[in-house]
Motif scaffolding. Structure first.
Motif, mmCIF file in Angstrom:
data_model
loop_
_atom_site.group_PDB
_atom_site.id
_atom_site.type_symbol
_atom_site.label_atom_id
_atom_site.label_comp_id
_atom_site.label_asym_id
_atom_site.label_seq_id
_atom_site.Cartn_x
_atom_site.Cartn_y
_atom_site.Cartn_z
ATOM 1 N N ILE A 27 0.884 -1.168 0.000
ATOM 2 C CA ILE A 27 0.000 0.000 0.000
ATOM 3 C C ILE A 27 0.919 1.213 0.000
ATOM 4 C CG2 ILE A 27 -1.756 1.286 1.265
ATOM 5 C CD1 ILE A 27 -2.674 -1.400 2.440
ATOM 6 N N GLU A 28 0.752 2.064 -0.999
ATOM 7 C CA GLU A 28 1.650 3.201 -1.180
ATOM 8 C C GLU A 28 0.886 4.511 -1.015
ATOM 9 O OE1 GLU A 28 4.920 2.797 -1.896
ATOM 10 O OE2 GLU A 28 4.757 0.606 -2.027
ATOM 11 N N ARG A 29 1.622 5.543 -0.590
ATOM 12 C CA ARG A 29 1.065 6.898 -0.621
ATOM 13 C C ARG A 29 0.937 7.310 -2.080
ATOM 14 N NH1 ARG A 29 0.770 9.678 3.916
ATOM 15 N NH2 ARG A 29 1.783 8.861 5.761
ATOM 16 N N MET A 30 0.157 8.351 -2.340
ATOM 17 C CA MET A 30 0.032 8.848 -3.708
ATOM 18 C C MET A 30 1.411 9.262 -4.206
ATOM 19 S SD MET A 30 -3.018 8.374 -4.619
ATOM 20 C CE MET A 30 -3.002 9.229 -6.190
ATOM 21 N N MET A 31 1.647 9.057 -5.495
ATOM 22 C CA MET A 31 2.922 9.421 -6.113
ATOM 23 C C MET A 31 2.618 9.916 -7.517
ATOM 24 S SD MET A 31 4.344 5.548 -6.796
ATOM 25 C CE MET A 31 3.826 4.833 -5.244
ATOM 26 N N PRO A 32 3.607 10.512 -8.183
ATOM 27 C CA PRO A 32 3.340 10.998 -9.544
ATOM 28 C C PRO A 32 2.922 9.843 -10.461
ATOM 29 C CG PRO A 32 5.423 11.857 -8.717
ATOM 30 C CD PRO A 32 4.954 10.834 -7.727
ATOM 31 N N ILE A 33 1.849 10.082 -11.224
ATOM 32 C CA ILE A 33 1.331 9.069 -12.152
ATOM 33 C C ILE A 33 1.498 9.617 -13.565
ATOM 34 C CG2 ILE A 33 -0.737 7.826 -12.931
ATOM 35 C CD1 ILE A 33 -1.751 8.009 -10.010
ATOM 36 N N THR A 34 2.119 8.830 -14.413
ATOM 37 C CA THR A 34 2.328 9.237 -15.799
ATOM 38 C C THR A 34 1.129 8.810 -16.630
ATOM 39 O OG1 THR A 34 4.700 8.912 -15.492
ATOM 40 C CG2 THR A 34 3.903 9.065 -17.770
ATOM 41 N N ARG A 35 0.462 9.776 -17.268
ATOM 42 C CA ARG A 35 -0.708 9.477 -18.108
ATOM 43 C C ARG A 35 -0.286 8.667 -19.317
ATOM 44 N NH1 ARG A 35 -5.417 9.054 -17.184
ATOM 45 N NH2 ARG A 35 -6.080 9.583 -19.257
ATOM 46 N N VAL A 36 -1.171 7.802 -19.768
ATOM 47 C CA VAL A 36 -0.919 7.014 -20.967
ATOM 48 C C VAL A 36 -2.069 7.294 -21.938
ATOM 49 C CG1 VAL A 36 -0.630 4.691 -21.893
ATOM 50 C CG2 VAL A 36 0.261 5.247 -19.630
ATOM 51 N N PRO A 37 -1.751 7.694 -23.180
ATOM 52 C CA PRO A 37 -2.823 8.001 -24.131
ATOM 53 C C PRO A 37 -3.612 6.754 -24.538
ATOM 54 C CG PRO A 37 -0.633 8.335 -25.129
ATOM 55 C CD PRO A 37 -0.418 7.904 -23.712
ATOM 56 N N LYS A 38 -4.828 6.992 -25.023
ATOM 57 C CA LYS A 38 -5.679 5.935 -25.577
ATOM 58 C C LYS A 38 -5.981 4.815 -24.586
ATOM 59 C CE LYS A 38 -4.366 6.757 -30.330
ATOM 60 N NZ LYS A 38 -3.323 6.577 -31.279
ATOM 61 N N THR A 39 -6.224 5.169 -23.327
ATOM 62 C CA THR A 39 -6.656 4.185 -22.329
ATOM 63 C C THR A 39 -7.992 4.658 -21.774
ATOM 64 O OG1 THR A 39 -5.410 5.359 -20.614
ATOM 65 C CG2 THR A 39 -4.325 3.457 -21.623
ATOM 66 N N PRO A 40 -8.803 3.725 -21.227
ATOM 67 C CA PRO A 40 -10.069 4.155 -20.621
ATOM 68 C C PRO A 40 -9.813 5.213 -19.550
ATOM 69 C CG PRO A 40 -9.918 1.761 -20.709
ATOM 70 C CD PRO A 40 -8.577 2.296 -21.128
ATOM 71 N N SER A 41 -10.793 6.077 -19.312
ATOM 72 C CA SER A 41 -10.588 7.205 -18.405
ATOM 73 C C SER A 41 -10.248 6.774 -16.987
ATOM 74 C CB SER A 41 -11.823 8.100 -18.398
ATOM 75 O OG SER A 41 -12.938 7.355 -17.949
ATOM 76 N N ILE A 76 -2.536 4.163 -2.908
ATOM 77 C CA ILE A 76 -2.538 3.269 -4.051
ATOM 78 C C ILE A 76 -2.287 1.874 -3.495
ATOM 79 C CG2 ILE A 76 -1.446 2.633 -6.236
ATOM 80 C CD1 ILE A 76 -0.534 5.551 -6.530
ATOM 81 N N ILE A 77 -3.285 1.002 -3.654
ATOM 82 C CA ILE A 77 -3.130 -0.386 -3.199
ATOM 83 C C ILE A 77 -2.633 -1.184 -4.395
ATOM 84 C CG2 ILE A 77 -4.295 -2.433 -2.304
ATOM 85 C CD1 ILE A 77 -6.268 -0.617 -0.888
ATOM 86 N N ILE A 78 -1.449 -1.765 -4.265
ATOM 87 C CA ILE A 78 -0.870 -2.554 -5.351
ATOM 88 C C ILE A 78 -1.302 -4.009 -5.160
ATOM 89 C CG2 ILE A 78 1.252 -3.239 -6.544
ATOM 90 C CD1 ILE A 78 0.898 -0.197 -6.537
ATOM 91 N N VAL A 79 -2.046 -4.533 -6.134
ATOM 92 C CA VAL A 79 -2.536 -5.909 -6.053
ATOM 93 C C VAL A 79 -1.935 -6.728 -7.192
ATOM 94 C CG1 VAL A 79 -4.723 -5.260 -4.967
ATOM 95 C CG2 VAL A 79 -4.601 -5.452 -7.451
ATOM 96 N N ALA A 80 -1.916 -8.032 -6.992
ATOM 97 C CA ALA A 80 -1.455 -8.939 -8.054
ATOM 98 C C ALA A 80 -2.652 -9.748 -8.522
ATOM 99 C CB ALA A 80 -0.366 -9.859 -7.525
ATOM 100 N N VAL A 81 -2.949 -9.651 -9.821
ATOM 101 C CA VAL A 81 -4.044 -10.416 -10.419
ATOM 102 C C VAL A 81 -3.466 -11.129 -11.630
ATOM 103 C CG1 VAL A 81 -6.341 -10.299 -11.432
ATOM 104 C CG2 VAL A 81 -5.680 -8.630 -9.717
ATOM 105 N N ASN A 82 -3.529 -12.457 -11.617
ATOM 106 C CA ASN A 82 -2.992 -13.238 -12.744
ATOM 107 C C ASN A 82 -1.582 -12.781 -13.129
ATOM 108 O OD1 ASN A 82 -5.562 -14.365 -12.789
ATOM 109 N ND2 ASN A 82 -6.285 -12.887 -14.302
ATOM 110 N N GLU A 83 -0.704 -12.697 -12.156
ATOM 111 C CA GLU A 83 0.696 -12.315 -12.357
ATOM 112 C C GLU A 83 0.883 -10.907 -12.900
ATOM 113 O OE1 GLU A 83 2.768 -15.424 -14.481
ATOM 114 O OE2 GLU A 83 1.626 -16.920 -13.391
#
Length: 153
Positions: A27-41, A76-83
């Motif tokens: 579980i992480e504190r908020m950090m800078p997130i880099t936007r990625v084009p053409k992804t769902p909102s 930000i909760i980091i989870v593992a789903v299907n590797e």
């Protein structure tokens, strides 16, 4: 009595949710997130977590809940789903509790505006406290997982 299930409790839009501890990496504190084009909102972008690029989703956006500004309590909760490692932005991560699997009922059709397919069930915790258990496999459906894997590449 059923098995004990350890879950991380987090808050989202005045409701409490649970994810099994064994699916949570960190579980992480908020950090800078880099936007990625053409992804769902609701896919906010990617973060660099100790050298690993991790896609980050806004759970409020995923569930069509009203979006809010992040706060001091946002995590930000980091989870593992299907590797695949994925981060979920939540309003707050509260604590870790043990719940009895027998106390988890099948989810109603809609809880707090969230469709049942995203939910594993609703756990009754005494004192009229309900914990909404997420079905991570559905929160990240196959099409999205493919998109997220492409983000990681």
């Amino acid at each position: 009595m059923g098995e004990e299930l350890k879950v991380i409790v987090f808050g989202l839009a005045d409701e409490e949710y649970g994810i099994e501890v064994d699916k949570v990496q960190t579980i992480e504190r908020m950090m800078p997130i880099t936007r990625v084009p053409k992804t769902p909102s609701f896919i906010k972008g990617v973060v660099n977590l100790r050298g690993v690029v991790v896609p980050v989703l806004d759970l409020r956006g995923r569930f069509n809940l009203e979006s809010t500004e992040t706060t001091e309590n946002s995590r930000i909760i980091i989870v593992a789903v299907n590797e695949l490692e994925v981060g979920f932005i939540v309003d707050a991560a509260n604590d870790v509790i043990d719940i009895d699997t027998d106390s988890i009922d099948a989810p109603p059709e809609v809880v707090g505006g969230i469709k049942a397919k995203y939910l594993r069930g609703v756990a009754k915790l005494g004192n009229n406290r309900l914990l909404i258990m997420l079905n991570l496999a559905e929160v990240l459906n196959k099409d999205e997982i493919i998109q997220l894997e492409q983000l990681e590449a």
